[in-house]
Design a protein around this motif. Structure first.
Motif, PDB file in Angstrom:
ATOM      1  N   VAL A 108       0.844  -1.195   0.000  1.00 20.19           N
ATOM      2  CA  VAL A 108       0.000   0.000   0.000  1.00 20.19           C
ATOM      3  C   VAL A 108       0.878   1.244   0.000  1.00 20.19           C
ATOM      4  CG1 VAL A 108      -1.790   1.288   1.213  1.00 20.19           C
ATOM      5  CG2 VAL A 108      -1.805  -1.228   1.263  1.00 20.19           C
ATOM      6  N   THR A 124      -1.173  -0.724  -4.259  1.00 20.32           N
ATOM      7  CA  THR A 124      -2.400   0.065  -4.217  1.00 20.32           C
ATOM      8  C   THR A 124      -2.093   1.442  -3.652  1.00 20.32           C
ATOM      9  OG1 THR A 124      -3.675  -1.950  -3.800  1.00 20.32           O
ATOM     10  CG2 THR A 124      -4.767   0.132  -3.328  1.00 20.32           C
ATOM     11  N   HIS A 125      -2.688   2.473  -4.243  1.00 16.80           N
ATOM     12  CA  HIS A 125      -2.485   3.846  -3.787  1.00 16.80           C
ATOM     13  C   HIS A 125      -3.736   4.326  -3.059  1.00 16.80           C
ATOM     14  CE1 HIS A 125      -2.107   8.271  -4.130  1.00 16.80           C
ATOM     15  NE2 HIS A 125      -0.817   8.022  -4.063  1.00 16.80           N
TER      16      HIS A 125
END
Length: 227
Positions: A108, A124-125
């Protein structure tokens, strides 16, 4: 044991000597303010050349912590790159290294003020993420049980200043993890105003060491660039 185990808002935490935070129950490793590509950004904007080893040094430290903790999830808590161009210009061998570290894990990227947009490097942003009882975001707010970064706190003991975690019952601010990052004294007004009288600093270095933060010292004016 060189890390420091403590409870924060009902979640078991381990402060690592490197400046990483491990949540053993959730198998989460969190690191903040890597500022990868800082030497590249300084060269682009000022023409001043710095030794180009900071990405290698930071990823070496991160790989060591990953091997030691075996996390299922890694949270990079904002300002992972010194700017978006630094992410785009990351050398191919460093990109491959990151890909190896990401393999088989949830990764993340939390939005930071230096890297507000998504990066094309896997993972994932997100703006923030909740794990157990804790909220992870880049800059401290008024949220309870909040883990953040941004300020690069340092604490001085016996004439020596070290990067440090700062925490009380409400929030935890992590030290900068990157090799080319400065720091902001725990005694500056901006950090003093964020914390209560029961603040603990956990010094990084060969061993993570907790010490109380004396709030009755004369504060230092916040100034200069720490990021």
């Amino acid at each position: 044991m060189t890390d420091y185990a403590f409870d924060f808002n009902g979640t078991a935490c381990r402060a690592l000597p490197s400046g990483g935070l491990f949540l053993p129950t959730h198998k989460v490793l969190c690191v903040s303010d890597l500022h990868l590509g800082k030497s590249d950004r300084i060269a682009r904007r000022s023409g001043m050349m710095l030794p180009p080893y900071e990405v290698h040094e930071t990823l070496t430290k991160l790989e060591t912590d990953i091997e030691a903790t075996q996390p299922q999830t890694i949270i990079c808590l904002g300002d992972s790159f010194d700017d978006l161009d630094a992410a785009l210009d990351l050398p191919d061998d460093m990109r491959m290294w990151l890909a190896r570290l990401q393999a088989g894990r949830a990764w993340v990227w939390i939005e930071g003020n230096h890297d507000p947009g998504p990066v094309a490097l896997g993972g994932t942003h997100l703006r923030d993420i909740s794990i157990g009882t804790l909220i992870f975001q880049h800059i401290a707010s008024q949220a309870v049980a909040e883990v953040s970064g941004h300020y690069h706190p340092k604490h001085r003991v016996a004439g020596r200043s070290r990067p440090a975690f700062l925490y009380d019952g409400k929030r935890l601010i992590m030290p900068a993890y990157g090799a080319y990052t400065g720091g902001l004294s725990s005694n500056t007004d901006v950090l003093r105003n964020l914390f209560s009288e029961q603040t603990i600093a956990i010094l990084t270095g060969p061993k993570a060491i907790p010490v109380p933060v004396a709030k009755n010292r004369r504060p230092v004016r916040s100034g200069g660039r720490f990021y």
